[in-house]
Design a protein around this motif. Sequence first.
Motif, mmCIF file in Angstrom:
data_model
loop_
_atom_site.group_PDB
_atom_site.id
_atom_site.type_symbol
_atom_site.label_atom_id
_atom_site.label_comp_id
_atom_site.label_asym_id
_atom_site.label_seq_id
_atom_site.Cartn_x
_atom_site.Cartn_y
_atom_site.Cartn_z
ATOM 1 N N LEU A 60 -12.201 -5.722 12.273
ATOM 2 C CA LEU A 60 -11.324 -4.649 11.748
ATOM 3 C C LEU A 60 -11.424 -3.992 10.505
ATOM 4 O O LEU A 60 -11.124 -2.944 9.876
ATOM 5 N N ARG A 61 -11.730 -4.881 9.705
ATOM 6 C CA ARG A 61 -12.187 -4.655 7.994
ATOM 7 C C ARG A 61 -13.361 -3.795 8.021
ATOM 8 O O ARG A 61 -13.281 -2.872 7.237
ATOM 9 N N VAL A 62 -14.529 -3.957 8.794
ATOM 10 C CA VAL A 62 -15.447 -3.438 8.819
ATOM 11 C C VAL A 62 -15.274 -1.800 9.481
ATOM 12 O O VAL A 62 -15.767 -0.959 8.750
ATOM 13 N N VAL A 63 -14.434 -1.772 10.474
ATOM 14 C CA VAL A 63 -14.081 -0.572 11.117
ATOM 15 C C VAL A 63 -13.130 0.200 10.101
ATOM 16 O O VAL A 63 -13.554 1.558 9.920
ATOM 17 N N ASN B 61 10.515 -1.945 3.756
ATOM 18 C CA ASN B 61 9.236 -1.599 3.733
ATOM 19 C C ASN B 61 8.328 -2.961 3.921
ATOM 20 O O ASN B 61 7.178 -2.759 4.529
ATOM 21 N N ALA B 62 8.600 -4.022 3.454
ATOM 22 C CA ALA B 62 7.929 -5.307 3.571
ATOM 23 C C ALA B 62 7.581 -5.495 5.165
ATOM 24 O O ALA B 62 8.564 -5.363 5.857
ATOM 25 N N TYR B 63 6.501 -6.281 5.461
ATOM 26 C CA TYR B 63 5.974 -6.308 6.505
ATOM 27 C C TYR B 63 5.247 -7.604 6.611
ATOM 28 O O TYR B 63 4.546 -8.432 5.594
ATOM 29 N N TYR B 64 5.008 -8.190 7.939
ATOM 30 C CA TYR B 64 4.014 -9.582 8.221
ATOM 31 C C TYR B 64 3.632 -9.443 9.442
ATOM 32 O O TYR B 64 4.130 -8.926 10.427
ATOM 33 N N ALA C 229 -2.933 -3.565 4.901
ATOM 34 C CA ALA C 229 -2.697 -4.126 6.047
ATOM 35 C C ALA C 229 -3.830 -4.501 7.013
ATOM 36 O O ALA C 229 -4.065 -5.609 7.741
ATOM 37 N N LEU C 230 -4.828 -3.444 6.893
ATOM 38 C CA LEU C 230 -5.962 -3.548 7.686
ATOM 39 C C LEU C 230 -6.886 -4.847 7.389
ATOM 40 O O LEU C 230 -7.810 -5.142 8.026
ATOM 41 N N ARG C 231 -6.562 -5.073 6.155
ATOM 42 C CA ARG C 231 -7.569 -6.320 5.602
ATOM 43 C C ARG C 231 -6.705 -7.694 5.209
ATOM 44 O O ARG C 231 -7.471 -8.517 4.545
ATOM 45 N N THR C 232 -5.510 -7.652 5.690
ATOM 46 C CA THR C 232 -4.849 -8.775 5.542
ATOM 47 C C THR C 232 -4.516 -9.435 6.897
ATOM 48 O O THR C 232 -3.851 -8.937 7.800
ATOM 49 N N SER D 195 0.738 -1.268 -0.102
ATOM 50 C CA SER D 195 0.125 0.120 -0.152
ATOM 51 C C SER D 195 0.813 1.185 -0.055
ATOM 52 O O SER D 195 0.440 2.421 -0.755
ATOM 53 N N VAL D 196 2.021 1.249 0.645
ATOM 54 C CA VAL D 196 2.751 2.325 0.635
ATOM 55 C C VAL D 196 3.617 2.460 -0.339
ATOM 56 O O VAL D 196 4.137 3.534 -1.081
ATOM 57 N N ALA D 197 4.400 1.416 -0.842
ATOM 58 C CA ALA D 197 5.167 1.195 -1.744
ATOM 59 C C ALA D 197 4.868 1.576 -3.213
ATOM 60 O O ALA D 197 5.499 2.169 -4.050
ATOM 61 N N ILE D 198 3.559 1.288 -3.712
ATOM 62 C CA ILE D 198 3.293 1.649 -5.004
ATOM 63 C C ILE D 198 3.047 3.013 -5.083
ATOM 64 O O ILE D 198 3.763 3.586 -6.163
#
Length: 330
Positions: free
Chosen positions: A241-244, A98-101, A232-235, A13-16
Amino acid sequence: MTATIIITGANGSVAIPAVNHLLTKYPDYTAVLTVRNTENTDPNTKKLHETIAKFPNAQTSIRQLDLADLSAVHNFANTIATEISEKKLPPLASIVCNAYYWNLNGDSELTADGIEKTIQVNHISHVAIVLRLLGSFRPEGGRIILFTSNAHFPGKNSLEKYPPAIAVDLDALLHTTPFSDKLAGGMHIYANSKLAILMWGYALNRHLEKDEKLRNITAIIIDPGNLTDSRALRTNTPLFLRVVQRLVLQPLRPLIRLTDPSYRTAADAGIDVVDLATNNVHPGERGYLLTLKKEPSSPDSYNEDTQEKLWVKSAEWAKITKEDTAISII
């Protein structure tokens, strides 16, 4: 002089938007962009390819890299170092880690290397890349961008149930931990990884400053903010959390920003990251930033004894020996 910028997790999301900003504003740079899946069958990689396609004259390459595989990480770093020494790539100007998990939905996991996946992807594999490539920077130096989060600071993140803390036994970071509350447990592991990144970054700067050949390389450890549109909030997150994100964070972001300006878009963060990586913002400075502001990090993060222990241990975990890096790791 042209130079290379490496961005890990380059289809994120940040990288693109960061790549788009880099190729728009700083076209003289060569971009090496790493992703787990280089094919357009991955919709996020497809977006990355589409972004690059807008710049037909740009010097870019997309490289396959799985940060959950240390042997692949070492092979990647060795390949880049060789290409730079053979002048197939310009020397480095920046490494953007930038990569995360994270996994807020299930049990913590081990990689094939036997290491807890969040700490390996977020921290240890980036340590291996950075330490292996310090000798490949351009003579005038450059920048390393590390990513932390408000999760590193006890009490700052609304998902926190267990405050982040680096145990006396640092090897505890490598082990999976069972939690009955998957969200709280996953967040705790993620927060600890972000605290480790920050503390290691402080130690990295200290060691770089002491090295006559490397002191022009600076490390910024950035909290990019609360990115309300982040994937990230959807993964690996629970449904609520996705609804919020969809019903609260996205539509109400302008109002939320009135009280907390760290709530912003991933594109805003991507622009900041590239301006930092090219040394056009806060030139020559080091340390922690909240967005682009100099703010204090958590009290625990300033513990130099723990920073130094993390410095040594992180190299050990990353399987870096003194022959693998241009800096002293002892």
